[in-house]
Design a protein around this motif. Structure first.
Motif, PDB file in Angstrom:
ATOM      1  N   MET A 258      23.230  71.239  78.622  1.00 49.34           N
ATOM      2  CA  MET A 258      23.244  70.996  77.177  1.00 49.34           C
ATOM      3  C   MET A 258      23.618  69.548  76.873  1.00 49.34           C
ATOM      4  N   LEU A 259      24.687  69.040  77.513  1.00 50.12           N
ATOM      5  CA  LEU A 259      25.130  67.669  77.239  1.00 50.12           C
ATOM      6  C   LEU A 259      24.078  66.653  77.659  1.00 50.12           C
ATOM      7  N   GLU A 260      23.344  66.965  78.739  1.00 51.31           N
ATOM      8  CA  GLU A 260      22.276  66.068  79.172  1.00 51.31           C
ATOM      9  C   GLU A 260      21.176  66.004  78.111  1.00 51.31           C
ATOM     10  N   ALA A 261      20.863  67.164  77.529  1.00 53.79           N
ATOM     11  CA  ALA A 261      19.849  67.203  76.476  1.00 53.79           C
ATOM     12  C   ALA A 261      20.301  66.404  75.260  1.00 53.79           C
ATOM     13  N   ILE A 262      21.577  66.517  74.898  1.00 55.67           N
ATOM     14  CA  ILE A 262      22.121  65.777  73.754  1.00 55.67           C
ATOM     15  C   ILE A 262      22.084  64.282  74.024  1.00 55.67           C
ATOM     16  N   ASP A 263      22.474  63.884  75.235  1.00 55.50           N
ATOM     17  CA  ASP A 263      22.433  62.468  75.600  1.00 55.50           C
ATOM     18  C   ASP A 263      21.008  61.923  75.518  1.00 55.50           C
ATOM     19  N   ASN A 264      20.035  62.748  75.913  1.00 54.79           N
ATOM     20  CA  ASN A 264      18.642  62.324  75.865  1.00 54.79           C
ATOM     21  C   ASN A 264      18.184  62.133  74.419  1.00 54.79           C
ATOM     22  N   VAL A 265      18.593  63.056  73.535  1.00 55.71           N
ATOM     23  CA  VAL A 265      18.270  62.922  72.118  1.00 55.71           C
ATOM     24  C   VAL A 265      18.843  61.619  71.568  1.00 55.71           C
ATOM     25  N   GLN A 266      20.106  61.357  71.869  1.00 58.23           N
ATOM     26  CA  GLN A 266      20.760  60.153  71.356  1.00 58.23           C
ATOM     27  C   GLN A 266      20.066  58.898  71.874  1.00 58.23           C
ATOM     28  N   ARG A 267      19.671  58.891  73.122  1.00 56.82           N
ATOM     29  CA  ARG A 267      18.999  57.721  73.708  1.00 56.82           C
ATOM     30  C   ARG A 267      17.656  57.465  73.029  1.00 56.82           C
ATOM     31  N   LEU A 268      16.907  58.524  72.764  1.00 60.15           N
ATOM     32  CA  LEU A 268      15.562  58.363  72.215  1.00 60.15           C
ATOM     33  C   LEU A 268      15.556  58.058  70.723  1.00 60.15           C
ATOM     34  N   LEU A 269      16.682  58.301  70.050  1.00 60.52           N
ATOM     35  CA  LEU A 269      16.746  58.006  68.619  1.00 60.52           C
ATOM     36  C   LEU A 269      16.868  56.510  68.338  1.00 60.52           C
ATOM     37  N   VAL A 270      17.178  55.727  69.363  1.00 57.13           N
ATOM     38  CA  VAL A 270      17.337  54.284  69.185  1.00 57.13           C
ATOM     39  C   VAL A 270      15.957  53.634  69.046  1.00 57.13           C
ATOM     40  N   GLY A 271      15.785  52.871  67.970  1.00 60.19           N
ATOM     41  CA  GLY A 271      14.526  52.145  67.772  1.00 60.19           C
ATOM     42  C   GLY A 271      13.332  53.058  67.557  1.00 60.19           C
ATOM     43  N   ASN A 272      13.564  54.148  66.799  1.00 56.05           N
ATOM     44  CA  ASN A 272      12.486  55.106  66.589  1.00 56.05           C
ATOM     45  C   ASN A 272      11.435  54.575  65.621  1.00 56.05           C
ATOM     46  N   GLY A 273      10.356  55.374  65.421  1.00 55.98           N
ATOM     47  CA  GLY A 273       9.125  54.917  64.783  1.00 55.98           C
ATOM     48  C   GLY A 273       9.088  54.649  63.298  1.00 55.98           C
ATOM     49  N   LEU A 274       7.964  54.962  62.703  1.00 60.65           N
ATOM     50  CA  LEU A 274       7.669  54.589  61.317  1.00 60.65           C
ATOM     51  C   LEU A 274       8.072  55.690  60.340  1.00 60.65           C
ATOM     52  N   PRO A 275       8.330  55.320  59.080  1.00 64.99           N
ATOM     53  CA  PRO A 275       8.643  56.326  58.054  1.00 64.99           C
ATOM     54  C   PRO A 275       7.503  57.327  57.889  1.00 64.99           C
ATOM     55  N   SER A 276       7.848  58.509  57.396  1.00 63.41           N
ATOM     56  CA  SER A 276       6.841  59.536  57.155  1.00 63.41           C
ATOM     57  C   SER A 276       6.840  59.913  55.680  1.00 63.41           C
ATOM     58  N   SER A 277       5.906  60.807  55.326  1.00 60.98           N
ATOM     59  CA  SER A 277       5.740  61.184  53.937  1.00 60.98           C
ATOM     60  C   SER A 277       5.121  62.574  53.846  1.00 60.98           C
ATOM     61  N   ASP A 278       5.365  63.264  52.748  1.00 63.53           N
ATOM     62  CA  ASP A 278       4.696  64.540  52.493  1.00 63.53           C
ATOM     63  C   ASP A 278       3.184  64.354  52.355  1.00 63.53           C
ATOM     64  N   PHE A 279       2.746  63.109  52.220  1.00 62.96           N
ATOM     65  CA  PHE A 279       1.326  62.817  52.013  1.00 62.96           C
ATOM     66  C   PHE A 279       0.642  62.283  53.273  1.00 62.96           C
ATOM     67  N   ASP A 280       1.313  62.341  54.425  1.00 66.74           N
ATOM     68  CA  ASP A 280       0.757  61.763  55.653  1.00 66.74           C
ATOM     69  C   ASP A 280      -0.611  62.325  56.015  1.00 66.74           C
ATOM     70  N   LEU A 281      -0.822  63.611  55.762  1.00 64.64           N
ATOM     71  CA  LEU A 281      -2.088  64.246  56.118  1.00 64.64           C
ATOM     72  C   LEU A 281      -3.113  64.158  54.990  1.00 64.64           C
ATOM     73  N   ASN A 282      -2.757  63.424  53.947  1.00 64.88           N
ATOM     74  CA  ASN A 282      -3.649  63.235  52.801  1.00 64.88           C
ATOM     75  C   ASN A 282      -3.748  61.752  52.453  1.00 64.88           C
ATOM     76  N   PRO A 283      -4.372  60.955  53.322  1.00 69.56           N
ATOM     77  CA  PRO A 283      -4.438  59.505  53.086  1.00 69.56           C
ATOM     78  C   PRO A 283      -5.205  59.126  51.824  1.00 69.56           C
ATOM     79  N   GLU A 284      -6.011  60.050  51.285  1.00 66.44           N
ATOM     80  CA  GLU A 284      -6.769  59.743  50.070  1.00 66.44           C
ATOM     81  C   GLU A 284      -5.886  59.730  48.828  1.00 66.44           C
ATOM     82  N   ILE A 285      -4.689  60.302  48.924  1.00 67.22           N
ATOM     83  CA  ILE A 285      -3.763  60.291  47.784  1.00 67.22           C
ATOM     84  C   ILE A 285      -3.061  58.937  47.749  1.00 67.22           C
ATOM     85  N   LYS A 286      -3.276  58.189  46.693  1.00 59.86           N
ATOM     86  CA  LYS A 286      -2.686  56.854  46.563  1.00 59.86           C
ATOM     87  C   LYS A 286      -1.421  56.948  45.715  1.00 59.86           C
ATOM     88  N   LEU A 287      -0.293  56.545  46.300  1.00 58.28           N
ATOM     89  CA  LEU A 287       0.979  56.591  45.595  1.00 58.28           C
ATOM     90  C   LEU A 287       1.205  55.268  44.875  1.00 58.28           C
TER      91      LEU A 287
END
Length: 199
Positions: A1-30
């Motif tokens: 369990m602790l190894e899994a938690i450590d892995n989560v913490q390591r991978l959260l560093v420098g994570n990706g791009l913001p998301s949105s409820d509209f990600d699957l609907n690129p035709e909707i212009k906000l």
């Protein structure tokens, strides 16, 4: 369990791009001038049967907004909150009785914009021991857990659609037993899944 938690913490560093409820609907212009209110949710990871699980809630069917939906504990940032992490911990205590001293913050995911006008920061935390769950009356109908491995397995995500404000809107879902996880919660879990898939 602790190894899994450590892995989560390591991978959260420098994570990706913001998301949105509209990600699957690129035709909707906000509109660029839209005003978003800051909010936070806690993604609480706790050990159950020797494996990491995520704590989730089912919102009360009596609520005006998102009744009966599956959600992380969380809410909007209050003036009294010292930080976005503080807001997530406060809301988790208010909604499910999770004491903040039992939570070790592991990091956060990129922000997520909701259709209701919030920019939500998902805070990932390790719940270090069991606690007495106290669902907030009138807001939380149920508190339950689901395995982290299931909720972050890419093949468990489905894309569904429904008509919303005259347009067809597509969104992620994760069916889990009797629970139907969809919308912002499913999209944030998809973000967590993509983050943990990075080697």
């Amino acid at each position: 369990m602790l190894e899994a938690i450590d892995n989560v913490q390591r991978l959260l560093v420098g994570n990706g791009l913001p998301s949105s409820d509209f990600d699957l609907n690129p035709e909707i212009k906000l509109p660029a001038e839209r005003k978003l209110r800051p909010a936070a949710v806690l993604i609480p990871i706790i050990e159950k049967q020797g494996e990491p699980h995520i704590i989730l809630t089912m919102r009360s069917s009596a609520l005006k907004h998102h009744p009966g939906q599956i959600a992380f504990p969380g809410g909007k940032l209050d003036e009294s909150d010292a930080s976005i992490e503080d807001a997530a911990l406060r809301e988790a205590f208010e909604e499910i009785g999770l004491p903040r001293e039992k939570v070790k913050i592991l990091g956060n995911l990129p922000t997520h914009e909701t259709v209701t006008g919030f920019t939500v920061t998902p805070i990932v935390g390790h719940v270090m021991s069991d606690f007495e769950e106290i669902p907030e009356p009138g807001e939380v109908a149920e508190v339950f857990t689901a395995p982290l491995a299931f909720l972050t397995e890419s093949k468990n995500f489905q894309v569904e659609h429904r008509r919303w404000r005259g347009q067809m809107r597509y969104y992620y879902t994760i069916p889990y037993g009797p629970y139907y996880i969809w919308g912002a919660t499913a999209r944030m879990l998809k973000m967590l899944s993509e983050t943990l898939a990075v080697k």
